[in-house]
Design a protein around this motif. Structure first.
Motif, PDB file in Angstrom:
ATOM      1  N   THR A  32     -12.067  -2.487 -16.516  1.00 44.53           N
ATOM      2  CA  THR A  32     -12.267  -1.093 -16.450  1.00 44.53           C
ATOM      3  C   THR A  32     -12.419  -0.687 -17.771  1.00 44.53           C
ATOM      4  O   THR A  32     -13.453   0.205 -18.361  1.00 44.53           O
ATOM      5  CB  THR A  32     -11.190  -0.240 -16.115  1.00 44.53           C
ATOM      6  N   VAL A  33     -11.791  -1.145 -18.973  1.00 46.23           N
ATOM      7  CA  VAL A  33     -11.985  -0.755 -20.279  1.00 46.23           C
ATOM      8  C   VAL A  33     -13.380  -1.352 -20.764  1.00 46.23           C
ATOM      9  O   VAL A  33     -14.215  -0.541 -21.501  1.00 46.23           O
ATOM     10  CB  VAL A  33     -10.835  -1.209 -21.326  1.00 46.23           C
ATOM     11  N   SER A  34     -13.736  -2.331 -20.550  1.00 49.07           N
ATOM     12  CA  SER A  34     -15.084  -3.107 -20.686  1.00 49.07           C
ATOM     13  C   SER A  34     -16.206  -2.141 -20.310  1.00 49.07           C
ATOM     14  O   SER A  34     -17.100  -2.126 -20.968  1.00 49.07           O
ATOM     15  CB  SER A  34     -14.964  -4.534 -20.224  1.00 49.07           C
ATOM     16  N   ARG A  35     -15.971  -1.767 -18.999  1.00 51.76           N
ATOM     17  CA  ARG A  35     -16.954  -0.976 -18.590  1.00 51.76           C
ATOM     18  C   ARG A  35     -16.840   0.510 -19.140  1.00 51.76           C
ATOM     19  O   ARG A  35     -18.143   1.113 -19.578  1.00 51.76           O
ATOM     20  CB  ARG A  35     -16.541  -0.630 -16.986  1.00 51.76           C
ATOM     21  N   LEU A  36     -15.830   1.060 -19.413  1.00 53.72           N
ATOM     22  CA  LEU A  36     -15.659   2.299 -20.246  1.00 53.72           C
ATOM     23  C   LEU A  36     -16.626   2.047 -21.637  1.00 53.72           C
ATOM     24  O   LEU A  36     -17.281   3.046 -22.070  1.00 53.72           O
ATOM     25  CB  LEU A  36     -14.509   2.742 -20.516  1.00 53.72           C
ATOM     26  N   LEU A  37     -16.491   0.857 -22.126  1.00 52.28           N
ATOM     27  CA  LEU A  37     -16.999   0.552 -23.509  1.00 52.28           C
ATOM     28  C   LEU A  37     -18.875   0.560 -23.657  1.00 52.28           C
ATOM     29  O   LEU A  37     -19.186   0.821 -24.271  1.00 52.28           O
ATOM     30  CB  LEU A  37     -16.411  -0.541 -24.353  1.00 52.28           C
ATOM     31  N   THR A  38     -19.134  -0.135 -22.508  1.00 48.49           N
ATOM     32  CA  THR A  38     -20.240  -0.453 -22.551  1.00 48.49           C
ATOM     33  C   THR A  38     -21.103   0.244 -21.584  1.00 48.49           C
ATOM     34  O   THR A  38     -22.169   0.337 -21.689  1.00 48.49           O
ATOM     35  CB  THR A  38     -20.549  -1.926 -21.940  1.00 48.49           C
ATOM     36  N   VAL A  64      -4.551   0.669 -18.572  1.00 47.62           N
ATOM     37  CA  VAL A  64      -6.105   0.842 -19.046  1.00 47.62           C
ATOM     38  C   VAL A  64      -5.941   1.597 -20.582  1.00 47.62           C
ATOM     39  O   VAL A  64      -6.619   1.522 -21.405  1.00 47.62           O
ATOM     40  CB  VAL A  64      -6.945   1.723 -18.116  1.00 47.62           C
ATOM     41  N   ILE A  65      -4.918   2.722 -20.534  1.00 49.45           N
ATOM     42  CA  ILE A  65      -4.759   3.475 -21.735  1.00 49.45           C
ATOM     43  C   ILE A  65      -4.351   2.516 -22.940  1.00 49.45           C
ATOM     44  O   ILE A  65      -4.639   2.775 -23.930  1.00 49.45           O
ATOM     45  CB  ILE A  65      -3.861   4.749 -21.496  1.00 49.45           C
ATOM     46  N   ALA A  66      -3.297   1.858 -22.676  1.00 48.85           N
ATOM     47  CA  ALA A  66      -2.858   0.985 -23.549  1.00 48.85           C
ATOM     48  C   ALA A  66      -3.911   0.206 -24.381  1.00 48.85           C
ATOM     49  O   ALA A  66      -3.848  -0.047 -25.678  1.00 48.85           O
ATOM     50  CB  ALA A  66      -1.579   0.182 -23.017  1.00 48.85           C
ATOM     51  N   LEU A  67      -4.706  -0.495 -23.488  1.00 45.85           N
ATOM     52  CA  LEU A  67      -5.902  -1.291 -23.973  1.00 45.85           C
ATOM     53  C   LEU A  67      -6.950  -0.449 -24.622  1.00 45.85           C
ATOM     54  O   LEU A  67      -7.628  -0.681 -25.350  1.00 45.85           O
ATOM     55  CB  LEU A  67      -6.651  -1.982 -22.714  1.00 45.85           C
ATOM     56  N   ALA A  68      -7.197   0.738 -24.005  1.00 44.91           N
ATOM     57  CA  ALA A  68      -7.958   1.506 -24.815  1.00 44.91           C
ATOM     58  C   ALA A  68      -7.706   1.952 -26.182  1.00 44.91           C
ATOM     59  O   ALA A  68      -8.616   2.331 -27.220  1.00 44.91           O
ATOM     60  CB  ALA A  68      -8.325   2.920 -23.892  1.00 44.91           C
TER      61      ALA A  68
END
Length: 736
Positions: A32-38, A64-68
Motif C-alpha cells: 500500500t505505501v509503495s503504491r501511495l509513493l509511486t 500503513v501509517i507507521a511505514l509512511a
C-alpha cells in the motif's frame, strides 16, 4: 521509482511490538505505501484498502501509517465515523499501538476538537496524527487549522486515512434536476485541497459508493467536487479463522445440511413486528416461555445460553481459564429507544421466567434446554467438536441462570457505547453470558467478542448494501465458535443478504482479477434501454436497490407463490393445458437433452405462466419481477460468441413433479426454493448451457396435501450459461 524504506525509525519497531500480526498484514501495508509513493493518488483517485467487515482493517491501516512515517510523511489524518464512542475508540487504539513512540515524543496524537489552535515549528518536527469525525465542526476546525492557524502545516507531506470511507465522505443527491454534493463529501473534498503534498487512502469493507460513482458528475453547490474513484486497490489479508459473508451467505449456507446452513434460523416477519412495541394482546409477559408470539426470540435466547454453556464446558476441558470463557448475544432489530425499552423488558422477562423454571426443576426447563441442545449437537457433530452430555449441559445452564452469570445491557446511544467499551475497543463482557439490546450505534467499528447469537430484524424500506453489511456484527475471527453460532432473521431479510453477498463477491472477484485498474470496469452494469433492449450503462443509471446479479449458472425463479385454481373466473387449467401442447411440440418432456428454441418462444411461455402464479403480501415471499426475468433472458440469449446463434434459448421440461410449497421446520427458508435439483437440472445446465441460457419448466401436480390449490401448474427456472460475464442488472433505471 521511489525505494520503500522498511528499516527506518517507526516501522521495524512497530512490527517488533506486534508479533501476533500475520506477515500478510505487513506485506499488505508495504504494498500500500509503495503504491501511495509511486501511483500519485489525487483527490479524484485515492488508494483503497479493501477489507471485510471486522477483518483487521484497522491494524492494517495503522501499519500503513507507521511505514509512511519512515517514508517521508509527516502528518496522518484519520477520518472516522461520526460517533463520539468510535472517535474515542480510534484514539485509544492509536495511542496503544504507538505507545513507545508517544513515550519518546516522536509522535503526538490529537482529537482535532481537543488539539491546540496552532503548532510551533518545533512541534511540527514530530510526527502528528489527528483524528476527526466526518462531521461539519470537526472538518471545519481541521481545515481552519491548516489554512489559517498553522499554514506551515500545508507544506508537510500528509497521509489522509478515510476510515469507513463509504459512510459519509462520498456522495451526492439530486433534487429538482440539480445535483448537489453531500455536505460532508464537499468538506472532505475541500480538506484535500489545503495540502500541497497529500496521499489519500480510503479504508472500507463496503466500497460500493466508491466504485460506482460516475466520472462526469457535476454538482451545483460547491465550486469543485471530484468523484472519489480508486486509483488502486489493495486487499486486506483475511485469516482462515475469519467468518464473514461467504460463510453466512455463500453457496454452502443455502444447504440446510451444512454447518454454514445450520447457522440460520427463520423468524416470522410478524414476530419482528412484535418486537417494535409492546402489544398486551399479542404478548403476555406471564406466558413468555410458552407463547408462540415470541417463539423465535425465546428460542434464540435459550439456544444462546445453552450454546455458551457448551463452549464453557468444552473450553474448561481444554484448559482455558473459566474467566476468559465469556460469550455474547445481540438483538438488533430497531433503531428507536422506545423499542429498545420494550425489548429489554421482554428479554428480562424471558430470562427471569427461564430462571424460575430452572429453580423449580420444572419440565419446561428440561424441554427448552433439550430442544436447544439437540439442535446444537447436530452442528457440533458436523464440525467435529466435543458434545458434552445433556445432563452436564443442563446443570451448567441452571448454574448460569441461578448463579447470576447472565448480564443484560441496553445500548442505544454513543454514551452507552463509550461507557461499555473496554481498552481494546470492544464491548465489555462482564459475565460469562452477555445479552446486548441495541440500535444503530452498534454497527460500524463496535466489536462484540465471542458473539454466538445474533437476532437481526432491521429492514429499511430500501436495503442499502453497505449499511446492512455493516450491521453484521457476527462477522470476525469466530471460526472456533461457528458450531454454536446462530443467526436469526426473516426469510425476506436473509434473501436480501444472500443477494448482497453475491454482489460483494462479484466486485471482489473483479478486483482480484485486476479488472479495477484505474477505478473503472469493476463489473459490467446493464439496464433496459428505451426501446426494450438491454444495453451496458454507467452505474449511475441504475437503481442499486433493485438490482440482480448475473453470473455463470445463476438461477432466477419465483418462490413463495401460490398456484391458481382449476376452475372459476381465473381458472388456470386451460392455460396449463395449452402450455402442455406447446411444450410437447417445442421440446417434449423429460428428454435426455434440452432443445434449442427461439427467444420469442421462451418469452411467450414465461408470459403465459405469469398469470397462473400469485403472490401475497408475505415478507417471506417477495413478488417475482417477471419483467426483469424476461429482460435477463433476452440479455443472456444475446451473449453467444457466434452472431448467427444469438437469440436462442435452451428449453427443457419435466412433468409429474410433486414439490411441496412450504419448507420443512428444520429449513432456514419458509418456502421451497429448490424445485430443481443439482442431480438433474444442475447436470443438464452444466453439460449443455455453455453459451446459451437454459429455461427449465417443471410441471407440478399442485396437490392440496403439498400446500397448493389442487391443480397442475408450471414452475419456471432460468439458468445463466457457463460463459456469462459477471454483471449487475436492473430493469429499473434512473431518469437521464
Amino acid at each position: 521509482m521511489t525505494s520503500l524504506n522498511i528499516t527506518g525509525t517507526f516501522y521495524p519497531k512497530y512490527r517488533a511490538i506486534n508479533p501476533s500480526f500475520e506477515p500478510e498484514t505487513f506485506s499488505c501495508a508495504e504494498r500500500t505505501v509503495s503504491r501511495l509513493l509511486t501511483t500519485g493518488t489525487s483527490s479524484a483517485h485515492p488508494g483503497i484498502l479493501l477489507g471485510k467487515v471486522q477483518s483487521g482493517k484497522t491494524r492494517t491501516f495503522i501499519s500503513v501509517i507507521a511505514l509512511a512515517f519512515d517514508n517521508g510523511y509527516d502528518i496522518a489524518i484519520v477520518l472516522s465515523k461520526n460517533s463520539t464512542a468510535l472517535i474515542d475508540q480510534t484514539i485509544k487504539r492509536l495511542r496503544n499501538e504507538f505507545r513507545p513512540f508517544l513515550e519518546n515524543e516522536d509522535v503526538a496524537i490529537y482529537d482535532i476538537m481537543k488539539s491546540p489552535d496552532s503548532f510551533t515549528t518545533w512541534e511540527l518536527n514530530s510526527k502528528l496524527i489527528f483524528v476527526a469525525k466526518k462531521q461539519s465542526d470537526n472538518l471545519r476546525r481541521l481545515s481552519t487549522l491548516v489554512s489559517e492557524k498553522c499554514p506551515a502545516m500545508s507544506s508537510r507531506r500528509v497521509l489522509i486515512v478515510d476510515d469507513e470511507a463509504d459512510n459519509a465522505s462520498v456522495g451526492y443527491t439530486k433534487r429538482d434536476g440539480v445535483v448537489d454534493a453531500n455536505k460532508i463529501a464537499a468538506q472532505v473534498s475541500a480538506l484535500r485541497s489545503h495540502f500541497e503534498k497529500t496521499s489519500f487512502l480510503q479504508v472500507t469493507a463496503t466500497p460500493y459508493a466508491l466504485y460506482l460513482q460516475p466520472d462526469d458528475i457535476e454538482v451545483a453547490n460547491v465550486a469543485e467536487f471530484r468523484p472519489t474513484r480508486p486509483a488502486f486497490t489493495e486487499l486486506v489479508h483475511v485469516p482462515k479463522t475469519y467468518v464473514g459473508g461467504e460463510t453466512y451467505f455463500g453457496m454452502d449456507a443455502q444447504d440446510d445440511a451444512t454447518l454454514e446452513g445450520m447457522v440460520h434460523r427463520t423468524v416470522s416477519a410478524a414476530e419482528l413486528e412484535r418486537l417494535k412495541k409492546h402489544d398486551g394482546r399479542a404478548v403476555k409477559l406471564t406466558d413468555v416461555l410458552t407463547s408462540s408470539a415470541v417463539e423465535g426470540y425465546r428460542g434464540a435466547l435459550v439456544t444462546f445460553i445453552v450454546g455458551g454453556c457448551i463452549q464453557r464446558i468444552n473450553g474448561a476441558a481444554a484448559g482455558v481459564s473459566p474467566k476468559k470463557l465469556r460469550y455474547s448475544f445481540l438483538l438488533h432489530s430497531e433503531a428507536g429507544k422506545p423499542s429498545h425499552d420494550w425489548q429489554s423488558i421482554l428479554t428480562h422477562s424471558i430470562v427471569d421466567a427461564f430462571r424460575a423454571v430452572a429453580e423449580q426443576n420444572n419440565g419446561v426447563f428440561s424441554l427448552l434446554t433439550q430442544t436447544a441442545y439437540e439442535d446444537l449437537a447436530r452442528s457440533l457433530n458436523l464440525d467435529g467438536k466435543p458434545i458434552p452430555a445433556l445432563d452436564a449441559t443442563q446443570r451448567a445452564v441452571k448454574q448460569a441462570l441461578t448463579g447470576d452469570e447472565i448480564t443484560i445491557a441496553t445500548v442505544n446511544s454513543d454514551e452507552d457505547v463509550a461507557s461499555l467499551l473496554d481498552d481494546s475497543g470492544q464491548l465489555k463482557l462482564r459475565s460469562p453470558l452477555n445479552i446486548f439490546v441495541g440500535g444503530q450505534v452498534l454497527d460500524r467499528g463496535v466489536t462484540l467478542s465471542n458473539l454466538i447469537g445474533f437476532f437481526y430484524g432491521r429492514r429499511p424500506n430500501k436495503f442499502q448494501q453497505d449499511t446492512v453489511l455493516q450491521h453484521s456484527r457476527m462477522y470476525g475471527y469466530r471460526r472456533p465458535d461457528l458450531a454454536v453460532t446462530r443467526f436469526y432473521t426473516s426469510s425476506g431479510i436473509r434473501r436480501a443478504m444472500f443477494q448482497m453477498e453475491e454482489f460483494d463477491q462479484i466486485l471482489r472477484d473483479a478486483i482480484l482479477s485486476g479488472a479495477t485498474d484505474g477505478g473503472s470496469n469493476v463489473v459490467q452494469f446493464i439496464r433496459q434501454a428505451g426501446d426494450g433492449s438491454i444495453v451496458p450503462c454507467s452505474p449511475s443509471k441504475i437503481l442499486l436497490s433493485s438490482t440482480q446479479t448475473l453470473r455463470p449458472f445463476k438461477r432466477l425463479l419465483p418462490i413463495g407463490f401460490q398456484s391458481g385454481y382449476r376452475t372459476g373466473a381465473n381458472a388456470i387449467a386451460p392455460v396449463v393445458s395449452a402450455l402442455d401442447a406447446e411444450i410437447e411440440q417445442l421440446c417434449g418432456f423429460d428428454r435426455n437433452e434440452p432443445s434449442l428454441v427461439a427467444l420469442d418462444d421462451a418469452l411467450r411461455l414465461l408470459s403465459a405462466i405469469e398469470p397462473t402464479l400469485s403472490f401475497g403480501d408475505d415478507d417471506d415471499a417477495p413478488s417475482f419481477d417477471w419483467t426483469a426475468a424476461k429482460l435477463a433472458l433476452r440479455y443472456l440469449s444475446g451473449l453467444h460468441p457466434d452472431d448467427k446463434k444469438k437469440g436462442k434459448v435452451l428449453l427443457w421440461a419435466s412433468h409429474g413433479r410433486e414439490s411441496m410449497r412450504m419448507a420443512g421446520t428444520s429449513s432456514h427458508a419458509t418456502y421451497i426454493e429448490t424445485p430443481d435439483s443439482e442431480k438433474t437440472e444442475g447436470r443438464l445446465a452444466k453439460e449443455y448451457a455453455i453459451n446459451h441460457p437454459i429455461l427449465f419448466l417443471l410441471r407440478q401436480e399442485g396437490l392440496k396435501k403439498l400446500g397448493w390449490n389442487g391443480t397442475a401448474f408450471y414452475w419456471p427456472i432460468i439458468r445463466a450459461q457457463k460463459n456469462t460475464p459477471s454483471a449487475i442488472f436492473s430493469s429499473q433505471t434512473v431518469a437521464d
